[in-house]
Design a protein around this motif. Structure first.
Motif, PDB file in Angstrom:
ATOM      1  N   MET A   1       0.848  -1.192   0.000  1.00  0.00           N
ATOM      2  CA  MET A   1       0.000   0.000   0.000  1.00  0.00           C
ATOM      3  C   MET A   1       0.892   1.254   0.000  1.00  0.00           C
ATOM      4  SD  MET A   1      -2.753   1.327   2.840  1.00  0.00           S
ATOM      5  CE  MET A   1      -4.067   0.306   2.218  1.00  0.00           C
ATOM      6  N   PRO A   2       0.589   2.240  -0.816  1.00  0.00           N
ATOM      7  CA  PRO A   2       1.371   3.478  -0.807  1.00  0.00           C
ATOM      8  C   PRO A   2       1.172   4.242   0.499  1.00  0.00           C
ATOM      9  CG  PRO A   2       0.130   3.246  -2.857  1.00  0.00           C
ATOM     10  CD  PRO A   2      -0.392   2.211  -1.910  1.00  0.00           C
ATOM     11  N   TYR A   3       2.193   4.961   0.911  1.00  0.00           N
ATOM     12  CA  TYR A   3       2.114   5.717   2.167  1.00  0.00           C
ATOM     13  C   TYR A   3       3.057   6.911   2.104  1.00  0.00           C
ATOM     14  CZ  TYR A   3       6.454   3.181   3.190  1.00  0.00           C
ATOM     15  OH  TYR A   3       7.722   2.675   3.127  1.00  0.00           O
ATOM     16  N   ILE A   4       2.822   7.857   3.027  1.00  0.00           N
ATOM     17  CA  ILE A   4       3.695   9.009   3.244  1.00  0.00           C
ATOM     18  C   ILE A   4       4.326   8.854   4.619  1.00  0.00           C
ATOM     19  CG2 ILE A   4       3.770  11.512   3.590  1.00  0.00           C
ATOM     20  CD1 ILE A   4       3.483  10.770   0.723  1.00  0.00           C
ATOM     21  N   GLN A   5       5.644   9.035   4.689  1.00  0.00           N
ATOM     22  CA  GLN A   5       6.352   8.877   5.960  1.00  0.00           C
ATOM     23  C   GLN A   5       6.892  10.230   6.409  1.00  0.00           C
ATOM     24  OE1 GLN A   5       8.984   5.471   6.437  1.00  0.00           O
ATOM     25  NE2 GLN A   5      10.527   6.791   7.395  1.00  0.00           N
ATOM     26  N   PHE A   6       6.600  10.585   7.669  1.00  0.00           N
ATOM     27  CA  PHE A   6       7.088  11.827   8.258  1.00  0.00           C
ATOM     28  C   PHE A   6       7.463  11.553   9.711  1.00  0.00           C
ATOM     29  CE2 PHE A   6       6.172  15.848  10.583  1.00  0.00           C
ATOM     30  CZ  PHE A   6       7.204  16.598  10.042  1.00  0.00           C
ATOM     31  N   ASN A   7       8.748  11.807  10.035  1.00  0.00           N
ATOM     32  CA  ASN A   7       9.253  11.573  11.405  1.00  0.00           C
ATOM     33  C   ASN A   7       8.950  10.149  11.879  1.00  0.00           C
ATOM     34  OD1 ASN A   7      10.286  14.146  11.554  1.00  0.00           O
ATOM     35  ND2 ASN A   7       8.547  14.991  12.701  1.00  0.00           N
ATOM     36  N   ASP A   8       9.283   9.167  11.038  1.00  0.00           N
ATOM     37  CA  ASP A   8       9.118   7.744  11.352  1.00  0.00           C
ATOM     38  C   ASP A   8       7.667   7.325  11.512  1.00  0.00           C
ATOM     39  OD1 ASP A   8      11.871   7.440  11.312  1.00  0.00           O
ATOM     40  OD2 ASP A   8      12.062   7.891  13.463  1.00  0.00           O
ATOM     41  N   GLN A   9       6.728   8.187  11.115  1.00  0.00           N
ATOM     42  CA  GLN A   9       5.311   7.818  11.146  1.00  0.00           C
ATOM     43  C   GLN A   9       4.812   7.643   9.713  1.00  0.00           C
ATOM     44  OE1 GLN A   9       3.189  10.805  13.378  1.00  0.00           O
ATOM     45  NE2 GLN A   9       3.728   9.903  15.345  1.00  0.00           N
ATOM     46  N   ARG A  10       4.024   6.587   9.503  1.00  0.00           N
ATOM     47  CA  ARG A  10       3.493   6.315   8.177  1.00  0.00           C
ATOM     48  C   ARG A  10       2.016   6.660   8.119  1.00  0.00           C
ATOM     49  NH1 ARG A  10       6.019   0.601   5.912  1.00  0.00           N
ATOM     50  NH2 ARG A  10       8.242   1.188   6.056  1.00  0.00           N
ATOM     51  N   PHE A  11       1.627   7.301   7.006  1.00  0.00           N
ATOM     52  CA  PHE A  11       0.242   7.684   6.775  1.00  0.00           C
ATOM     53  C   PHE A  11      -0.184   7.068   5.454  1.00  0.00           C
ATOM     54  CE2 PHE A  11       2.340  10.948   9.237  1.00  0.00           C
ATOM     55  CZ  PHE A  11       1.480  11.154  10.302  1.00  0.00           C
ATOM     56  N   PRO A  12      -1.062   6.057   5.468  1.00  0.00           N
ATOM     57  CA  PRO A  12      -1.448   5.364   4.228  1.00  0.00           C
ATOM     58  C   PRO A  12      -2.222   6.285   3.296  1.00  0.00           C
ATOM     59  CG  PRO A  12      -2.792   4.627   6.073  1.00  0.00           C
ATOM     60  CD  PRO A  12      -1.731   5.490   6.654  1.00  0.00           C
ATOM     61  N   LEU A  13      -2.074   6.037   1.996  1.00  0.00           N
ATOM     62  CA  LEU A  13      -2.780   6.802   0.968  1.00  0.00           C
ATOM     63  C   LEU A  13      -3.883   5.949   0.369  1.00  0.00           C
ATOM     64  CD1 LEU A  13       0.150   8.521  -0.982  1.00  0.00           C
ATOM     65  CD2 LEU A  13      -1.214   9.447   0.891  1.00  0.00           C
ATOM     66  N   THR A  14      -5.001   6.587   0.117  1.00  0.00           N
ATOM     67  CA  THR A  14      -6.137   5.934  -0.533  1.00  0.00           C
ATOM     68  C   THR A  14      -6.614   6.836  -1.660  1.00  0.00           C
ATOM     69  OG1 THR A  14      -7.710   6.956   0.991  1.00  0.00           O
ATOM     70  CG2 THR A  14      -6.812   4.808   1.622  1.00  0.00           C
ATOM     71  N   ALA A  15      -7.723   6.462  -2.266  1.00  0.00           N
ATOM     72  CA  ALA A  15      -8.298   7.300  -3.319  1.00  0.00           C
ATOM     73  C   ALA A  15      -8.765   8.638  -2.772  1.00  0.00           C
ATOM     74  CB  ALA A  15      -9.445   6.571  -4.014  1.00  0.00           C
ATOM     75  N   ALA A  16      -9.083   8.682  -1.451  1.00  0.00           N
ATOM     76  CA  ALA A  16      -9.472   9.943  -0.831  1.00  0.00           C
ATOM     77  C   ALA A  16      -8.237  10.820  -0.634  1.00  0.00           C
ATOM     78  CB  ALA A  16     -10.159   9.666   0.505  1.00  0.00           C
ATOM     79  N   GLU A  17      -8.417  12.121  -0.636  1.00  0.00           N
ATOM     80  CA  GLU A  17      -7.312  13.069  -0.532  1.00  0.00           C
ATOM     81  C   GLU A  17      -6.769  13.111   0.890  1.00  0.00           C
ATOM     82  OE1 GLU A  17      -8.671  16.815  -1.947  1.00  0.00           O
ATOM     83  OE2 GLU A  17      -8.530  16.254  -4.064  1.00  0.00           O
ATOM     84  N   LEU A  18      -5.429  13.196   0.983  1.00  0.00           N
ATOM     85  CA  LEU A  18      -4.745  13.323   2.266  1.00  0.00           C
ATOM     86  C   LEU A  18      -4.026  14.669   2.256  1.00  0.00           C
ATOM     87  CD1 LEU A  18      -3.749  11.925   4.966  1.00  0.00           C
ATOM     88  CD2 LEU A  18      -1.706  11.292   3.664  1.00  0.00           C
ATOM     89  N   THR A  19      -4.475  15.589   3.111  1.00  0.00           N
ATOM     90  CA  THR A  19      -3.895  16.934   3.157  1.00  0.00           C
ATOM     91  C   THR A  19      -2.740  16.962   4.162  1.00  0.00           C
ATOM     92  OG1 THR A  19      -5.510  17.618   4.812  1.00  0.00           O
ATOM     93  CG2 THR A  19      -6.043  18.044   2.498  1.00  0.00           C
ATOM     94  N   VAL A  20      -1.656  17.620   3.762  1.00  0.00           N
ATOM     95  CA  VAL A  20      -0.468  17.768   4.593  1.00  0.00           C
ATOM     96  C   VAL A  20      -0.087  19.240   4.603  1.00  0.00           C
ATOM     97  CG1 VAL A  20       1.955  17.127   4.894  1.00  0.00           C
ATOM     98  CG2 VAL A  20       0.330  15.448   3.993  1.00  0.00           C
ATOM     99  N   GLY A  21       0.169  19.804   5.801  1.00  0.00           N
ATOM    100  CA  GLY A  21       0.570  21.203   5.861  1.00  0.00           C
ATOM    101  C   GLY A  21       0.637  21.733   7.265  1.00  0.00           C
ATOM    102  N   SER A  22       1.035  23.027   7.369  1.00  0.00           N
ATOM    103  CA  SER A  22       1.163  23.710   8.669  1.00  0.00           C
ATOM    104  C   SER A  22      -0.071  24.563   8.919  1.00  0.00           C
ATOM    105  CB  SER A  22       2.439  24.571   8.690  1.00  0.00           C
ATOM    106  OG  SER A  22       3.592  23.786   8.503  1.00  0.00           O
ATOM    107  N   PHE A  23      -1.225  23.942   8.950  1.00  0.00           N
ATOM    108  CA  PHE A  23      -2.471  24.660   9.209  1.00  0.00           C
ATOM    109  C   PHE A  23      -3.418  23.720   9.953  1.00  0.00           C
ATOM    110  CE2 PHE A  23      -2.851  22.558   5.160  1.00  0.00           C
ATOM    111  CZ  PHE A  23      -4.125  22.043   5.150  1.00  0.00           C
ATOM    112  N   ASP A  24      -4.312  24.316  10.691  1.00  0.00           N
ATOM    113  CA  ASP A  24      -5.275  23.528  11.459  1.00  0.00           C
ATOM    114  C   ASP A  24      -6.231  22.809  10.516  1.00  0.00           C
ATOM    115  OD1 ASP A  24      -4.118  24.442  13.772  1.00  0.00           O
ATOM    116  OD2 ASP A  24      -5.504  26.145  13.978  1.00  0.00           O
TER     117      ASP A  24
END
Length: 503
Positions: A1-24
């Motif tokens: 499964m595709p994923y995004i890794q940041f600071n040793d944490q993995r966040f899986p990707l799906t067809a739904a959008e995954l937003t990443v940024g410095s905002f609430d």
């Protein structure tokens, strides 16, 4: 499964959008309060990850290349940058265990180990260019690592590649590649045994990937200065005898002669010596009066060269003003990658520009990775296009290889082999668009008019004097004609009288 890794944490990707940024409200919250740091990830129809900017002002980089407005596909191991934050894209399917390929090892082990590099380098300016997708990777002072694992600097998603496969680091005499793998790697087709010193333009093959290595060229060692042996002490008192043919040759030389320690001396270059030998072999001309030989060793100065006298320029009031030959280029290409050519800028003045290593090209790039006739850039219907001409190492726009031809939009980076350049088109004013003919002789009209008026005024002033002389000549001619007519009439009358008397 595709994923995004940041600071040793993995966040899986799906067809739904995954937003990443410095905002609430971001699914992956980055430290800080900069609302412009935002990106959107999702899985595409083919199962690979996609990334797009979260807002028009957002700056998102993939492997150091800034994203445009369109979504960009991701590869296993890609580095993503949002400000000072770094993320990694990975895929569990491509990160399995290493597959041992014994057949490849046996054939590679039979090859001899490569010796010293053919083109040595220094330990500065190291970089790698992928021959598969054209991406470029700098080799810092700490070196780079290759492997299947996400933590490597260059990630290769293949079961042929170990988790920690190899590394390249600067060392004494250049850069050294070290094999840490099960299946090994090759340099220029030869298997590396533990470690090897790399040369400029070497090709590394790690699993299915190939990389061309570049670094600053090592300077060739300077040859030691020649040792001049002093003549023995007896040479000053007893000069060596001259060759038997020397007097005859020296006597015919047309150069300044002198004597030093009893020997004739000549001040000439190698070219002068060849001319002297030619003149000595030719039959001697008639000898003029003998002149005494000067005692100076300095060659007499050559007579001044006679130049034809140029016609005097016209007066400043009549001289036409030539317009400047400088013109604004249609576009520019500037080398932006590290190396001796960095900062070199090429102006494009024609709608068709040929690019390659050969000197016949409009943009000549002297690099081993560039083909003789590599590519061409042309302008068609107001748009710029890049056309690859079957080059060996390919042409790229924004890190993607061009198949045939591709339109150039915006100001992207383009690559020819390993030479990375920035393409910028120059806006053309609306009033100049579509105009192909420009008058280049109109600047002399006023000067020509003034010269013609001045000539007519001079002719008018000289008209009375020139007309007076023909009038006087005309009067003399009329008088002579009248005299001849009278004389003829008188002669005819006398003939008539004589005939009457006889009759």
């Amino acid at each position: 499964m595709p994923y995004i890794q940041f600071n040793d944490q993995r966040f899986p990707l799906t067809a739904a959008e995954l937003t990443v940024g410095s905002f609430d409200g971001a699914a992956v919250r980055l430290p800080g309060d900069d609302s412009s740091l935002r990106a959107v990830f999702r899985v595409g129809a083919d199962g690979t990850g996609l990334v797009v900017r979260g807002s028009p002002e957002a700056v998102v980089c993939v492997n150091g290349v800034q994203l445009g407005a369109e979504p960009s596909p991701l590869l296993h191991g890609d580095k993503l940058s949002l400000g000072s934050h770094e993320l990694r894209y990975g895929d569990d399917v491509k990160g399995g265990s290493t597959q041992f390929l014994s057949g490849m090892n046996v054939s590679d082990a039979l090859k001899a180990k490569g010796g010293a590099p053919k083109k040595p380098t220094t330990a500065t300016g190291g970089r790698l260019v992928s021959l598969v997708d054209g991406r470029e990777y700098a080799v810092p002072d700490a070196g780079v690592s290759f492997g299947r694992e996400i933590g490597n600097d260059i990630v290769i998603a293949s079961t042929e590649v170990s988790r920690k496969h190899a590394s390249i680091a600067p060392a004494e005499g250049g850069y050294v590649v070290t094999d840490l793998s099960t299946n090994g790697l090759t340099v220029n087709g030869v298997r590396v045994e533990k470690s090897q010193l790399l040369g400029r333009a070497d090709v590394l093959k790690i699993g299915p990937e190939e990389y061309r290595f570049y670094a600053d060229i090592a300077k060739a060692p300077e040859p030691p200065p020649p040792v001049v042996e002093a003549p023995p002490p007896s040479a000053a008192s007893a000069p060596p005898p001259a060759p038997a043919e020397a007097p005859a040759l020296v006597a015919d030389l047309p150069f300044g002669l002198g004597t030093l320690d009893g020997m004739p001396q000549i001040d000439m270059t190698v070219i002068d010596l060849e001319d002297a030998i030619t003149s000595a072999a030719a039959p001697p001309p008639a000898a003029p009066a003998a002149a005494p030989v000067a005692a100076s060793v300095t060659r007499p100065p050559a007579p001044p060269t006679q130049h034809p006298i140029a016609a005097a320029p016209p007066p400043e009031s009549e001289a036409p003003t030539v317009p400047s030959s400088t013109r604004k280029p249609l576009a520019t290409l500037e080398v932006i990658n590290e190396g001796p050519m960095k900062g070199t800028k090429f102006d494009i003045h024609t709608p068709l520009t040929n690019i390659g290593r050969g000197p016949h090209n409009d943009v000549s790039l002297n690099d081993e990775s560039v083909s003789d006739s590599h590519a061409k850039i042309l302008k068609r219907d107001g748009s710029w296009w890049l056309v690859d001409q079957g080059s060996t190492n390919g042409s790229y726009i924004g890190g993607r290889r061009v198949q045939g031809e591709q339109q150039i939009t915006g100001a992207p980076d383009v690559r020819f082999g390993s030479i990375k350049m920035m393409f910028k088109s120059t806006p053309v004013p609306a009033e100049d668009e579509g105009k192909g003919t420009r008058a280049i002789a109109a600047f002399g009209v006023e000067a020509a008019k003034k010269a013609a008026e001045k000539k007519r005024a001079t002719q008018a002033a000289a008209q009375p004097e020139t007309a007076q002389l023909p009038a006087e000549k005309k009067k003399g001619c009329l008088a002579m004609i009248a005299f001849l007519v009278t004389l003829g009439v008188a002669g005819a009358s006398m003939m008539a009288i004589l005939l009457t008397i006889r009759g």
